[in-house]
Enzyme design. Structure first.
Site, PDB file in Angstrom:
ATOM      1  CG  HIS A  82      -5.555  -2.170   3.867  1.00 10.29           C
ATOM      2  ND1 HIS A  82      -5.089  -1.165   4.918  1.00 10.29           N
ATOM      3  CD2 HIS A  82      -4.338  -2.670   3.671  1.00 10.29           C
ATOM      4  CE1 HIS A  82      -3.869  -1.240   5.211  1.00 10.29           C
ATOM      5  NE2 HIS A  82      -3.312  -2.188   4.564  1.00 10.29           N
ATOM      6  CG  HIS A 239      -0.887  -5.562   7.447  1.00 14.29           C
ATOM      7  ND1 HIS A 239      -2.099  -5.389   7.640  1.00 14.29           N
ATOM      8  CD2 HIS A 239      -0.266  -4.786   6.658  1.00 14.29           C
ATOM      9  CE1 HIS A 239      -2.416  -4.095   6.782  1.00 14.29           C
ATOM     10  NE2 HIS A 239      -1.194  -3.731   6.138  1.00 14.29           N
ATOM     11  CG  ASP A 243      -0.518  -4.790   2.690  1.00 11.33           C
ATOM     12  OD1 ASP A 243      -1.575  -4.203   2.760  1.00 11.33           O
ATOM     13  OD2 ASP A 243       0.457  -4.389   3.357  1.00 11.33           O
ATOM     14  CG  HIS A 266       2.420  -2.107  -1.260  1.00  9.93           C
ATOM     15  ND1 HIS A 266       1.480  -2.691  -1.191  1.00  9.93           N
ATOM     16  CD2 HIS A 266       2.533  -1.357  -0.089  1.00  9.93           C
ATOM     17  CE1 HIS A 266       0.591  -2.596  -0.150  1.00  9.93           C
ATOM     18  NE2 HIS A 266       1.275  -1.725   0.756  1.00  9.93           N
ATOM     19  CG  HIS A 345      10.685   0.427 -41.339  1.00 15.22           C
ATOM     20  ND1 HIS A 345      10.426  -0.467 -40.555  1.00 15.22           N
ATOM     21  CD2 HIS A 345      10.900   1.456 -40.490  1.00 15.22           C
ATOM     22  CE1 HIS A 345      10.649  -0.247 -39.356  1.00 15.22           C
ATOM     23  NE2 HIS A 345      10.872   1.239 -39.139  1.00 15.22           N
TER      24      HIS A 345
HETATM   25 ZN   LIG Z   1      -1.324  -2.496   4.228  1.00 16.72          ZN
END
Ligand SMILES: [Zn+2]
Length: 440
Positions: A82, A239, A243, A266, A345
């Site tokens: 936030h 909201h 985010d 998220h 290698h």
């Molecule tokens: Zn949030």
């Protein structure tokens, strides 16, 4: 508050406020401090010894369950989305977020307290141009939980978001451009919302001691419980947009593009931020000079050998192409079939060992450090290599461009460099190296 979007901005003065931390329920004070151009946003843990800082960068993302956690070494900061959302949307590129706990105050569960704080501190322009990520072609991420994020080219930063709860209850949609004025009015006041069935186990385990109806909206069945009534009929999707802005702020650049998000969370937001950061690394690598100029601010092999003690077969730098400012260097190494490591290698299938690429990064980073220190009387010891990734094989005939950027130096003794190697315009390996210096 006028934002000249072409320039970087910081806060005008220090300002702070206190509140409750969500997870421990304890009191926490947070202060925003001005920071110089190109500093980015850093969190500072005032409560810990030496007051360590953590860069608000996607590389430091540790956990995305319910909230966004950043960490460096053993130090953590939780629930940072936030405050990051408010800083990013209000146009603050550079700031120190100082806290005396591991989490910012939850406030009322929205970004409103942070907008108020930023306005109290003021926003001032700096001299350096702002850095942007311009979306050039569509990108997308998709998660098993049904989240879908698509990023499309656009001249502005826009988000179109669809949110839907269990069984598609509370389905909401909103599409808006994100500017400081729109964020302040339409997005910042939207509070966190949780589903009762998700938080009940956490409440029982006492993991959200600071959680209450004062800082979250609780959805139980069809009922919406909160201390004050909904601030918008579609507060949930607002909201979700808040985010998304906070999580994408971890890219560390303004975004010019249109995010189309369906049931974001998220984890998916972070994955998109990671994809953007990777693309940015690839683009920076491509903008490196392709031709190898002679002289021209670089160092030829003789000059490299005057600085580095390494010799055949262990000298992994042919030439330094150039330095950019104090902190960046680009060098080149041609990989031939005559390299001794190809003998073993691997026989019949020659591939340059990844550790030799890390050694090349270390040598190039030391050249930069010696140039800065202006002395070769001390010797740099390679202490650690973090976040090392080998992305593509390096083969005989390849020309490897080695980039190093000094990201941190503590006094005269410690330095950290972010490095990557590029072949044919693609990043083949990367890593973050740490050095210490001792007198010879
Ligand atoms: Zn949030």
């Amino acid at each position: 508050m006028a934002i000249t979007s072409e320039l970087q901005h910081t806060v005008g003065k220090t300002a702070g406020f206190s509140g409750t931390s969500l997870h421990t329920g304890e009191k926490v004070s947070l202060k925003l401090h001005p920071a110089p151009a190109d500093h980015g946003v850093k969190f500072k843990r005032k409560d810990l010894q030496d007051e360590p800082t953590i860069d608000a960068k996607i590389d430091n993302l540790k956990m995305v369950e319910r909230a966004t956690t950043l960490g460096e070494g053993a130090v953590r900061v939780h629930t940072v989305e936030h405050v990051l959302s408010a800083l990013s949307a209000m146009g603050v590129d550079n700031a120190i977020v100082e806290m005396d706990a591991n989490e910012p105050p939850i406030g009322d569960g929205s970004a409103q307290p942070y907008v108020d704080l930023i306005k109290k501190a003021g926003v001032t322009a700096q001299e350096q141009p702002r850095k942007f990520f311009d979306v050039r072609e569509p990108m997308h991420v998709e998660s098993k939980t049904g989240a879908l994020l698509v990023l499309l080219p656009d001249d502005t930063f826009r988000i179109s978001c669809t949110q839907a709860g269990p069984n598609n209850r509370f389905a909401q949609f909103l599409s808006t451009e994100i500017t400081p004025a729109i964020f302040e009015r339409e997005i910042a006041p939207a509070r966190t919302f949780v589903y009762y069935e998700d938080v009940r186990p956490l409440m029982e385990k006492n993991l959200i001691k600071g959680g209450s109806l004062e800082n979250a909206i609780v959805v139980r069945g069809e009922a919406v419980l909160s201390k004050e009534p909904l601030r918008f009929a579609d507060e949930f999707v607002r909201h979700k947009i808040l985010d998304i802005i906070g999580d994408l702020a971890l890219v560390g650049r303004g975004i010019r593009g249109h995010v189309v998000a369906v049931k974001p969370g998220h984890a998916a937001n972070a994955e998109l931020a990671r994809a953007l950061a990777r693309e940015q690394t690839r683009r920076s690598a491509m903008s490196a000079p392709r031709a190898v100029p002679i002289g021209d601010g670089g160092l030829d092999t003789d000059e490299v050998m005057q600085i580095l003690p390494h010799r055949y077969p262990f000298l992994m730098v042919d030439r330094v192409i150039g330095f950019e400012g104090e902190n960046k260097i680009t060098a080149v190494k041609s990989i031939t079939i005559n390299e001794p490591f190809f003998q073993g290698h691997f026989p019949g299938h020659p591939v340059m060992p990844g550790v030799m690429q890390v050694e090349a990064m270390a040598q190039v980073a030391s050249l930069l450090l010696f140039k800065l220190a202006k002395t070769t009387s001390r010797i740099g010891y390679f202490m650690s290599a973090d976040s090392v990734k080998f992305r593509k094989p390096v083969l005989p005939g390849d020309t490897m461009f080695i980039h190093a950027e000094l990201t941190k130096s503590r006094g005269e003794r410690l330095a950290k460099a972010k490095c990557h190697c590029v072949v044919n315009d693609a990043v083949v390996s990367e890593g973050e190296l740490m050095f210490t210096f001792l007198d010879k």
